[in-house]
Design a protein around this motif. Structure first.
Motif, PDB file in Angstrom:
ATOM      1  N   LEU A  24       0.907  -1.111   0.123  1.00 49.57           N
ATOM      2  CA  LEU A  24      -0.070  -0.060  -0.094  1.00 49.57           C
ATOM      3  C   LEU A  24       0.961   1.024   0.095  1.00 49.57           C
ATOM      4  O   LEU A  24       0.715   2.251  -0.555  1.00 49.57           O
ATOM      5  CB  LEU A  24      -0.945  -0.163   1.329  1.00 49.57           C
ATOM      6  N   GLY A  28       1.084   3.850  -3.160  1.00 49.30           N
ATOM      7  CA  GLY A  28       0.126   4.836  -2.855  1.00 49.30           C
ATOM      8  C   GLY A  28      -0.167   5.958  -3.803  1.00 49.30           C
ATOM      9  O   GLY A  28      -0.883   6.606  -3.950  1.00 49.30           O
ATOM     10  N   PRO A  32      -5.137   3.063  -4.716  1.00 48.39           N
ATOM     11  CA  PRO A  32      -5.757   3.291  -3.220  1.00 48.39           C
ATOM     12  C   PRO A  32      -4.363   2.816  -2.139  1.00 48.39           C
ATOM     13  O   PRO A  32      -3.956   1.977  -2.635  1.00 48.39           O
ATOM     14  CB  PRO A  32      -6.856   2.357  -3.204  1.00 48.39           C
ATOM     15  N   GLY A  33      -4.297   3.928  -1.285  1.00 47.04           N
ATOM     16  CA  GLY A  33      -3.099   3.306  -0.222  1.00 47.04           C
ATOM     17  C   GLY A  33      -2.467   4.460   0.073  1.00 47.04           C
ATOM     18  O   GLY A  33      -3.041   5.720   0.366  1.00 47.04           O
ATOM     19  N   GLY A  34      -1.151   4.570   0.239  1.00 45.13           N
ATOM     20  CA  GLY A  34      -0.617   5.847   0.876  1.00 45.13           C
ATOM     21  C   GLY A  34       0.115   5.413   2.027  1.00 45.13           C
ATOM     22  O   GLY A  34      -0.003   4.458   2.707  1.00 45.13           O
ATOM     23  N   GLY A  35       0.807   6.473   2.711  1.00 47.10           N
ATOM     24  CA  GLY A  35       1.422   6.177   3.817  1.00 47.10           C
ATOM     25  C   GLY A  35       0.667   6.120   5.128  1.00 47.10           C
ATOM     26  O   GLY A  35       0.970   5.248   6.019  1.00 47.10           O
ATOM     27  N   PHE A  36      -0.285   6.712   5.190  1.00 49.21           N
ATOM     28  CA  PHE A  36      -1.309   6.719   6.178  1.00 49.21           C
ATOM     29  C   PHE A  36      -1.851   5.370   6.398  1.00 49.21           C
ATOM     30  O   PHE A  36      -1.999   4.662   7.767  1.00 49.21           O
ATOM     31  CB  PHE A  36      -2.445   7.771   6.331  1.00 49.21           C
ATOM     32  N   VAL A  37      -2.378   4.809   5.424  1.00 45.12           N
ATOM     33  CA  VAL A  37      -2.852   3.432   5.340  1.00 45.12           C
ATOM     34  C   VAL A  37      -2.045   2.346   5.923  1.00 45.12           C
ATOM     35  O   VAL A  37      -2.301   1.582   6.820  1.00 45.12           O
ATOM     36  CB  VAL A  37      -3.749   3.141   4.017  1.00 45.12           C
ATOM     37  N   VAL A  40      -1.279   2.634   9.353  1.00 43.69           N
ATOM     38  CA  VAL A  40      -2.273   2.140  10.445  1.00 43.69           C
ATOM     39  C   VAL A  40      -2.349   0.565  10.285  1.00 43.69           C
ATOM     40  O   VAL A  40      -2.351  -0.118  11.317  1.00 43.69           O
ATOM     41  CB  VAL A  40      -3.787   2.516   9.788  1.00 43.69           C
ATOM     42  N   SER A  43       0.544  -0.715  12.251  1.00 45.23           N
ATOM     43  CA  SER A  43       0.223  -0.520  13.646  1.00 45.23           C
ATOM     44  C   SER A  43      -0.644  -1.660  14.133  1.00 45.23           C
ATOM     45  O   SER A  43      -0.271  -2.236  15.117  1.00 45.23           O
ATOM     46  CB  SER A  43      -0.362   0.863  14.212  1.00 45.23           C
ATOM     47  N   ASP A 116       5.855  11.029   2.170  1.00 43.46           N
ATOM     48  CA  ASP A 116       4.885   9.828   2.767  1.00 43.46           C
ATOM     49  C   ASP A 116       5.434   8.901   3.669  1.00 43.46           C
ATOM     50  O   ASP A 116       4.676   8.478   4.506  1.00 43.46           O
ATOM     51  CB  ASP A 116       4.533   8.999   1.399  1.00 43.46           C
ATOM     52  N   ILE A 119       5.023  10.796   6.904  1.00 45.82           N
ATOM     53  CA  ILE A 119       3.791  10.588   7.407  1.00 45.82           C
ATOM     54  C   ILE A 119       3.456   8.835   8.205  1.00 45.82           C
ATOM     55  O   ILE A 119       2.943   8.944   9.270  1.00 45.82           O
ATOM     56  CB  ILE A 119       2.500  10.565   6.430  1.00 45.82           C
ATOM     57  N   VAL A 123       2.678   7.999  11.959  1.00 44.21           N
ATOM     58  CA  VAL A 123       1.705   7.373  12.480  1.00 44.21           C
ATOM     59  C   VAL A 123       1.881   5.870  13.216  1.00 44.21           C
ATOM     60  O   VAL A 123       1.390   5.689  14.059  1.00 44.21           O
ATOM     61  CB  VAL A 123       0.668   7.151  11.145  1.00 44.21           C
TER      62      VAL A 123
ATOM     63  N   ASP B 645      -9.945   4.704  -1.440  1.00 49.31           N
ATOM     64  CA  ASP B 645      -8.766   5.339  -0.351  1.00 49.31           C
ATOM     65  C   ASP B 645      -9.455   5.702   0.890  1.00 49.31           C
ATOM     66  O   ASP B 645      -8.962   5.295   2.172  1.00 49.31           O
ATOM     67  CB  ASP B 645      -8.076   6.536  -1.013  1.00 49.31           C
ATOM     68  N   ASN B 727      -3.081   8.565  -8.130  1.00 54.53           N
ATOM     69  CA  ASN B 727      -3.887   8.547  -6.737  1.00 54.53           C
ATOM     70  C   ASN B 727      -3.993  10.074  -6.437  1.00 54.53           C
ATOM     71  O   ASN B 727      -3.200  10.685  -5.788  1.00 54.53           O
ATOM     72  CB  ASN B 727      -3.485   7.863  -5.930  1.00 54.53           C
ATOM     73  N   ASN B 730      -3.679  10.829  -2.371  1.00 57.26           N
ATOM     74  CA  ASN B 730      -2.377  10.847  -2.113  1.00 57.26           C
ATOM     75  C   ASN B 730      -1.710  11.881  -2.539  1.00 57.26           C
ATOM     76  O   ASN B 730      -0.940  12.460  -1.859  1.00 57.26           O
ATOM     77  CB  ASN B 730      -1.685   9.670  -2.418  1.00 57.26           C
ATOM     78  N   THR B 734       0.204  14.577  -0.119  1.00 58.90           N
ATOM     79  CA  THR B 734       1.634  14.515  -0.189  1.00 58.90           C
ATOM     80  C   THR B 734       2.364  15.503  -0.849  1.00 58.90           C
ATOM     81  O   THR B 734       3.738  15.774  -0.761  1.00 58.90           O
ATOM     82  CB  THR B 734       2.467  13.356  -0.286  1.00 58.90           C
ATOM     83  N   LEU B 748      -0.570  15.446  15.256  1.00 59.47           N
ATOM     84  CA  LEU B 748      -0.559  13.973  15.701  1.00 59.47           C
ATOM     85  C   LEU B 748       0.613  13.571  16.753  1.00 59.47           C
ATOM     86  O   LEU B 748       0.173  12.717  17.488  1.00 59.47           O
ATOM     87  CB  LEU B 748      -0.573  13.207  14.618  1.00 59.47           C
TER      88      LEU B 748
END
Lengths: 139, 767
Positions: A24, A28, A32-37, A40, A43, A116, A119, A123, B645, B727, B730, B734, B748
Motif C-alpha cells: 500500500l 500509494g 488506493p493506499g498511501g503512507g497513512f493507511v 495504520v 500498527s 509519505d 507520514i 503514524v 482510499d 492517486n 495521495n 503529500t 498527531l
C-alpha cells in the motif's frame, strides 16, 4: 494472551499484513493506499503481535522506541519540504528523479515519497506508542 | 555564501550532537567539536576583518517575498566586530566547558544547545533583514531558556529559566510589533533601506510607538531597569552559560541592535532621553545592588547590568565619542566579564563554595586564578594599562564633552566608583586576607579551567597596551557603522585631561565605598534584606501568581467531568446553529441517488441497527463492538461510492481505534453510569436527534443544489498539472497540500506525546 487460535492465526496474518502495508505504501501514488493507511495497517499488525505473543516481542520488532519513530518521521517530512529551497525552488516543491531498475524500467522516486514515508513513520510511532502502553497498563 | 556555510556548519554540528549525544563516546568528542567550530569561526572572522576592510560580504536569498522576508546576511564592520567577540569568547568558554562538565551525563546536549545559541547570536549580528533578525533573536531566547534550566531537576533552575523566558519573550513580542511597524514605515524590511530612510522614519507619526516597542525588546534582552531582575536569578545556570550568554553574548544583543539602529532612529529627544534614563538607572542600581550581594556570580550579574546600562546610555547620547566609547566598552566588558565568570566557576569547583563571606585568603592556594582575577578586576575598575582603562577614558570624555556635562559626568563618576568597588569586592574579599577556617582547602584547578580565563584577561592587557591596533582596526569601522559616518578614532592616551582626573576620582571613591560596605558581611546582609521589599522580582512573582490563579479559575469553571458534558455542548450548539437558518428556508426534498444499490441499502440498515445497539448496550465492550460495526458500514459505503482510499483508511482506523479503546476500557469497572436517569436520557436523545437531523438536512440540501461543477474537477486539473501519479487523494496529501499535512502530523505527534505521557506519568514519582 494465551489463545492458540490467535497465535496460530497471527502466524499467517502477520506476514500478510506487513506485506500489504508495504504494498500500500509503495503503490500509494498510483492506486488506493498511501503512507497513512500503510502505517495504520502496520500498527494493527504490531497490536496483533502484542496480543498473540507478548508486548516485549512487539517492541523488539519495532526496533526503535515508538516516539523516536515519530520524531524520525517528522524529520523526514521536514526534509522533504526543505529539498525544494536547497534546489532553489519554493518550499515543498516536488523533486522527482527516475532510477533505472534493470528489467523493470524506471523507478520514480521523489520528495513526495519521502514525505509519505515521514507520514507513515509518524503514524506508526504515535499509534504504537499509545497502543503498547495501553496494553502494558493492563498487565 | 561563506557566511551561510558558517551558520549551517554550526547547525549541523549541533544536530549531530543532539542526535548522537546518547552514545558514550560523544561525551569526549562534543567539547572538542564545539571548540574547534568556535575557533575556526573566530579565525575566519579574523581573516575577513584583516583582508576585506571595506567590502561587505553579502548574501541574499528570497524566503517569503510576500511577507518581505528574505534570507539576507551582511557582514559589515559592526557585524564582524560582534562576530569576533561571539566566536572568540565562545572558543574560550567551550574549552572551559570541557573540564567543567566532566562526568555530566547530558554534556553532549549541553554542547549542542550552546552551539545553537552561538549560531543564533551570529545570525542576529549578521542578519540584514529585520524579520530574519527577529527569528534569530527569539531562537537565542529559546536556547537561553534551555541552557539556564539545564539542571532541570532543580526547582530553582526551572523557575529562573521560566523567568528569563517570560521576560525576554514578552520583550520579544513587543519587539516584533515594533519591527513590523518600522518596516511598514520604511516600506521595506531590509536593513539597508531602513538605515537610509532616517528622515522619513523620524518624521513618521508612529515614530514614538515603534521606537518604544523596539526599545522594550532591547531593554528586556539586555536586562535593563525595570526588566533586570531575570539576570541575577539566571545565575543558577552552569558557569559556562553565565560566562557566555549573560556576559558576552546574549545580553549584548540588545546593545548591538541599538548600535545598529542608531543611524536610523537615533538623535531624537525620545531616543536620547529614554536610553539615558534606562541606562543610567540600571547602571547606578546595578552597581549598588552588586555591593550587597554575597554570591560571587550574583555580584558579577549585577555588575553586568551596571556595565550594560553604561553602554545603553552611551548609545543614547549618540555623539561620536560616545559611540566609540560604547563599542570599546562592549569589547572591554566582554573580555573581563567572561574571564571573571570563568574564574568564579573555577573557584567554586576547587573550593566548593562561591559565597564571598565564606572565602578568604585564596591567593596562596590558587595563585594562577588570583592573578587572572586580579587582571580582569583591574580592567573592570578601569586601571591602566588595561583596555578597561581606555574604554573608561573614552566614556568619561564623552560625558565631559556633552552639553549636560555636570549631571552626566557625576553620574558616570558614580558608576565608575561602583564598578571599582565591585572589582575590589570580587578580588580582595576572596583572594586576600585571612584564610577562612570554614572553607575546604582545595587544590589548584586543572589547566583547562585557568587557561581560557587567562587568555581573556591577558587579551585585556594586550589590547590596552596597543591602542593603535584598536583605533585603526575594527573599532574604527564598527563605530563608523554604528554612527552612520566615517569616524576618526584616536585611542592613544591623551595625557592628563579632565577625563583622567575624573577617572582618578572615581577610583578613589570606589576604594572608599568598598571600605565602607565590606566592613562586615552582616551589614551587607541587612541592607540586602531591607531592599528585598522593593525588588522588582516581587512584581514579576505577583503577576505570575495572578496568571496562575486566573487559569486555575478558568479550568475549574470550564473543565468538568464527566466528559459527556463537552460532547453535549458541542453537539447542541452545532445543531442549533445549523438548524436555525435551515428552519427559515424551504424544506429540502429527498435526493435521488442513481448509484444506490441493494448492498448499499443493506449497509445502511446495518449501520442503523448497530447504532441502535450502541445506545441500548448495557456495558462498554458490546457498545464498542457495535460502534466498530458502524464504522465498518461507513467504510463499505465509501468503497462502494468510488472512494476506495477513504474506505481502506476508515477500515484501518476503525480496527486500530477499537484495539486501543478495548485496551483502555478494559480497566474501567462496570458501573451504572451507562444507564443514567430518564431525564438525562431524554435530554441526550433530544440533542442527538437534533444533531443528526441538522447534518441530514445539510447533506440533503447540498446534494440537491448540485450545480454541475464538481470540486473534483479542479483538483483533477491541478493534479494533472503538478502531480506525478494517479492517486489524487495521495497526491493532494503529500504533494499539492503538503504543508497542511505537515501541520497535521505535527499535531498527531504532539497528541501522541501527550497521551503517552499521561499513560506513563502514574508510574514515576517526580521530585
Amino acid at each position: 494472551m494465551n489463545s492458540c487460535i490467535i497465535r496460530g492465526a497471527s502466524r499467517y496474518l502477520l506476514p500478510l499484513m506487513v506485506l500489504l502495508a508495504v504494498y500500500l505504501f509503495a503503490n500509494g501514488h498510483y492506486g488506493p493506499g498511501g503512507g497513512f493507511v500503510a502505517a495504520v495497517l502496520a500498527s494493527a499488525a504490531a497490536g496483533l503481535l502484542a496480543v498473540a505473543h507478548s508486548i516485549a516481542d512487539a517492541r523488539r520488532v519495532l526496533r526503535a522506541a515508538p516516539l523516536s519513530l515519530t520524531a524520525a518521521g517528522l524529520c523526514a517530512a521536514a526534509a522533504a519540504g526543505l529539498a525544494g529551497p536547497i534546489a532553489g525552488k519554493p518550499f515543498f516543491f516536488a523533486l522527482w528523479t527516475g532510477v533505472p531498475v534493470p528489467g523493470f524500467g524506471k523507478l520514480e522516486l521523489g520528495t513526495p515519497i519521502l514525505f509519505d514515508l515521514g507520514i507513515a513513520l509518524v503514524v506508526v510511532g504515535a499509534a504504537t506508542s499509545i497502543l503498547l502502553r495501553l496494553f502494558e497498563l493492563e498487565e | 555564501m561563506d557566511l551561510l556555510v558558517v551558520l549551517l556548519t554550526g547547525l549541523a554540528c549541533a544536530l549531530i550532537l543532539l542526535l548522537a549525544g546518547q552514545a558514550g563516546r560523544w561525551q569526549k568528542v562534543s567539547p572538542a567539536l564545539t571548540t574547534a567550530y568556535a575557533a575556526a569561526a573566530f579565525l575566519y572572522f579574523v581573516f575577513l576583518a584583516v583582508h576585506t576592510p571595506t567590502d561587505e560580504l553579502y548574501f541574499r536569498m528570497p524566503w517569503a517575498p510576500s511577507l518581505g522576508l528574505s534570507l539576507s546576511l551582511r557582514l559589515d564592520a559592526l557585524s564582524i566586530f560582534f562576530c569576533l567577540l561571539v566566536s572568540g569568547i565562545g572558543a574560550a568558554v567551550f574549552c572551559y566547558t570541557s573540564g567543567y562538565l566532566q562526568g555530566e551525563k547530558r554534556s553532549a546536549a549541553f554542547h549542542a544547545q550552546m552551539l545553537l545559541f552561538m549560531v543564533s547570536m551570529l545570525g542576529i549580528v549578521t542578519a540584514s533583514n529585520v524579520l530574519l533578525l527577529y527569528f534569530f533573536w527569539e531562537s537565542s531566547t529559546l536556547t537561553s531558556f534551555l541552557l539556564i534550566g539545564f539542571h532541570r531537576h532543580q526547582r530553582q533552575a526551572r523557575q529562573a529559566a521560566l523567568q528569563a523566558l517570560l521576560v525576554t519573550g514578552f520583550g520579544g513580542i513587543c519587539f516584533l510589533v515594533g519591527l513590523v511597524l518600522l518596516g511598514n514605515a520604511a516600506h521595506s524590511f531590509e536593513l539597508e533601506h531602513i538605515l537610509a530612510a532616517r528622515a522619513e522614519l523620524q518624521a513618521h507619526p508612529h515614530y514614538i510607538v515603534f521606537c518604544a516597542l523596539i526599545l522594550l525588546g532591547t531593554l528586556t534582552k539586555s536586562a535593563q531597569f525595570p526588566f533586570h531582575f531575570w539576570l541575577p536569578s539566571a545565575m543558577t545556570a552552569p558557569t559556562p552559560v553565565s560566562a557566555y550568554l549573560h556576559s558576552a553574548a546574549m545580553v549584548k544583543a540588545g546593545v548591538y541592535l541599538l548600535l545598529r539602529l542608531n543611524p536610523a532612529l537615533g538623535g531624537t529627544g525620545f531616543w536620547v532621553g529614554s536610553l539615558l534614563a534606562a541606562g543610567m538607572t540600571s547602571a547606578l542600581a546595578g552597581g549598588l545592588f552588586a555591593l550587597f550581594e554575597d554570591d560571587l556570580k550574583r555580584v558579577l550579574a549585577y555588575l553586568t547590568i551596571c556595565a550594560l546600562g553604561l553602554m545603553v546610555a552611551l548609545t543614547g547620547i549618540g555623539t561620536e565619542t560616545a559611540i566609540i566609547a560604547a563599542v570599546l566598552y562592549v569589547l572591554a566588558h566582554a573580555l573581563y566579564k567572561a574571564a571573571l565568570f570563568l574564574s568564579a566557576g573555577a573557584v567554586e569547583r576547587s573550593i566548593g563554595s562561591r559565597t564571598i563571606s565564606e572565602l578568604g585568603g585564596l591567593a596562596g592556594t590558587l595563585p594562577a586564578l588570583a592573578a587572572v582575577t586580579a587582571l580582569a578586576a583591574l580592567s573592570m575598575a578601569g586601571f591602566p594599562p588595561l583596555v578597561g582603562f581606555t574604554a573608561k577614558e573614552e566614556l568619561l570624555a564623552a560625558a565631559w564633552d556633552h552639553p549636560f556635562r555636570a549631571p552626566l559626568a557625576s553620574a558616570t563618576v558614580a558608576v565608575g566608583a561602583l564598578l571599582a568597588a565591585g572589582a575590589l569586592l570580587i578580588f580582595v574579599s576572596p583572594f586576600l586576607g585571612r584564610m577562612n577556617t570554614r572553607q575546604e582547602t582545595g587544590s589548584a584547578p586543572p589547566l583547562v579551567f585557568t587557561l581560557p580565563a587567562a587568555v581573556l584577561a591577558l587579551a585585556s592587557l594586550f589590547l590596552g597596551l596597543l591602542p593603535d591596533a584598536l583605533s585603526k582596526g575594527v573599532i574604527k569601522d564598527a563605530a563608523g557603522a554604528a554612527s552612520g559616518r566615517e569616524l576618526a578614532v584616536d585611542l592613544q592616551w591623551d595625557g592628563v585631561t579632565p577625563a583622567f582626573w575624573l577617572s582618578g576620582i572615581s577610583l578613589a571613591l570606589g576604594l572608599a565605598v568598598f571600605r565602607v560596605t565590606s566592613r562586615s558581611a552582616e551589614t551587607r546582609r541587612r541592607w540586602l534584606a531591607a531592599t528585598e521589599r522593593f525588588q522588582l522580582l516581587r512584581i514579576y512573582s505577583g503577576l505570575l501568581f495572578l496568571a496562575q490563579t486566573f487559569s486555575n479559575l478558568t479550568r475549574r469553571v470550564l473543565v468538568r467531568q464527566p466528559l459527556r458534558f463537552y460532547l453535549l455542548f458541542a453537539a447542541g450548539i452545532c445543531a442549533v446553529f445549523m438548524l436555525t437558518p435551515l428552519a427559515l428556508s424551504p424544506l429540502p426534498s429527498l435526493p435521488v441517488l442513481e448509484m444506490f444499490t441493494v448492498t448499499d441499502a443493506a449497509a445502511c440498515a446495518a449501520i442503523f441497527l448497530a447504532a441502535l445497539m450502541v445506545v441500548r448496550a448495557g456495558s462498554a465492550i458490546p457498545a464498542l463492538t457495535a460502534l466498530t460495526v458502524v464504522g465498518l458500514g461507513v467504510a463499505w459505503l465509501f468503497a462502494d461510492f468510488s472512494a476506495p482510499d477513504a474506505g481502506i483508511t476508515q477500515f484501518g482506523v476503525e480496527v486500530l481505534a477499537s484495539l486501543m479503546m478495548v485496551a483502555a476500557l478494559y480497566r474501567i469497572p462496570r458501573r451504572e453510569a451507562l444507564d443514567p436517569e430518564p431525564a438525562v436520557r431524554s435530554r441526550d436523545w433530544a440533542v442527538a436527534l437534533l444533531f443528526g437531523t441538522a447534518f441530514a438536512a445539510l447533506s440533503f440540501i447540498t446534494l440537491n443544489s448540485a450545480t454541475g461543477r464538481r470540486a473534483s474537477d479542479e483538483l483533477v486539473r491541478a493534479v494533472a498539472d503538478q502531480g506525478a501519479g494517479t492517486n489524487i487523494v495521495n497526491i493532494i496529501l503529500t504533494d499539492v497540500r503538503a504543508l497542511d499535512t505537515l501541520g497535521e502530523i505535527s499535531v498527531l505527534a504532539a497528541s501522541a506525546l501527550g497521551a503517552y505521557l499521561l499513560l506513563t506519568a502514574r508510574s514515576e514519582v517526580r521530585p
